[in-house]
Design a protein around this motif. Sequence first.
Motif, PDB file in Angstrom:
ATOM      1  N   LEU A   1       4.818 -38.707  22.849  1.00 12.66           N
ATOM      2  CA  LEU A   1       5.655 -38.267  23.959  1.00 12.66           C
ATOM      3  C   LEU A   1       4.760 -37.802  25.102  1.00 12.66           C
ATOM      4  N   GLU A   2       5.156 -38.120  26.307  1.00 13.30           N
ATOM      5  CA  GLU A   2       4.418 -37.705  27.489  1.00 13.30           C
ATOM      6  C   GLU A   2       4.350 -36.175  27.526  1.00 13.30           C
ATOM      7  N   PRO A   3       3.179 -35.597  27.903  1.00 18.16           N
ATOM      8  CA  PRO A   3       2.978 -34.143  27.834  1.00 18.16           C
ATOM      9  C   PRO A   3       4.034 -33.319  28.571  1.00 18.16           C
ATOM     10  N   GLU A   4       4.457 -33.763  29.757  1.00 18.22           N
ATOM     11  CA  GLU A   4       5.446 -32.981  30.506  1.00 18.22           C
ATOM     12  C   GLU A   4       6.802 -32.965  29.793  1.00 18.22           C
ATOM     13  N   LEU A   5       7.143 -34.046  29.104  1.00 15.11           N
ATOM     14  CA  LEU A   5       8.402 -34.096  28.353  1.00 15.11           C
ATOM     15  C   LEU A   5       8.304 -33.265  27.075  1.00 15.11           C
ATOM     16  N   LEU A   6       7.126 -33.262  26.445  1.00 13.89           N
ATOM     17  CA  LEU A   6       6.910 -32.403  25.280  1.00 13.89           C
ATOM     18  C   LEU A   6       7.070 -30.939  25.671  1.00 13.89           C
ATOM     19  N   GLN A   7       6.533 -30.569  26.820  1.00 12.68           N
ATOM     20  CA  GLN A   7       6.659 -29.186  27.307  1.00 12.68           C
ATOM     21  C   GLN A   7       8.124 -28.822  27.526  1.00 12.68           C
ATOM     22  N   GLN A   8       8.897 -29.725  28.110  1.00 12.66           N
ATOM     23  CA  GLN A   8      10.330 -29.480  28.302  1.00 12.66           C
ATOM     24  C   GLN A   8      11.027 -29.253  26.958  1.00 12.66           C
ATOM     25  N   ALA A   9      10.710 -30.102  25.974  1.00 10.59           N
ATOM     26  CA  ALA A   9      11.325 -29.979  24.649  1.00 10.59           C
ATOM     27  C   ALA A   9      10.959 -28.651  23.997  1.00 10.59           C
ATOM     28  N   GLN A  10       9.699 -28.266  24.086  1.00  7.68           N
ATOM     29  CA  GLN A  10       9.266 -26.995  23.495  1.00  7.68           C
ATOM     30  C   GLN A  10       9.958 -25.812  24.167  1.00  7.68           C
ATOM     31  N   ASN A  11      10.157 -25.879  25.476  1.00 11.68           N
ATOM     32  CA  ASN A  11      10.843 -24.793  26.184  1.00 11.68           C
ATOM     33  C   ASN A  11      12.295 -24.660  25.728  1.00 11.68           C
TER      34      ASN A  11
END
Length: 123
Positions: A102-112
């Motif tokens: 997964l693209e890093p910015e989308l992973l960050q969104q999911a983690q948030n």
Amino acid sequence: MAERSDYGLGSIWIVTFDPSVGTEIRKIRPALVISGTVFNAQRSKVTVLPFTSARPNDPRIQAAVVVVPSSLQNGLSVDSLLVCVEPMTFDKVRLIQRLGELEPELLQQAQNILRRYLSLNTG
């Protein structure tokens, strides 16, 4: 079974969700490994979030998903929604094939979203 390093945080796999119970996510579908890479290397289980291609009509659902366009990096064949409020822990034998990352910015969104869902203190 794949190499231990293949089960890293952010990797996307085809996962067998059946047998499921009640309203749990069903069938074979892509899922994102959300558990930490260090834990995944040491355990026979991983925690995943499912993807769906269904578009819910309920606008409240939008706060619980990340829109993930298909790409060469993530390996998804269609634009999908990552369901961030349905974490499931499975034995690695349910993970059939690695698709990508997964693209890093989308992973960050999911983690948030997952942090909010689990009411985890971020500081």
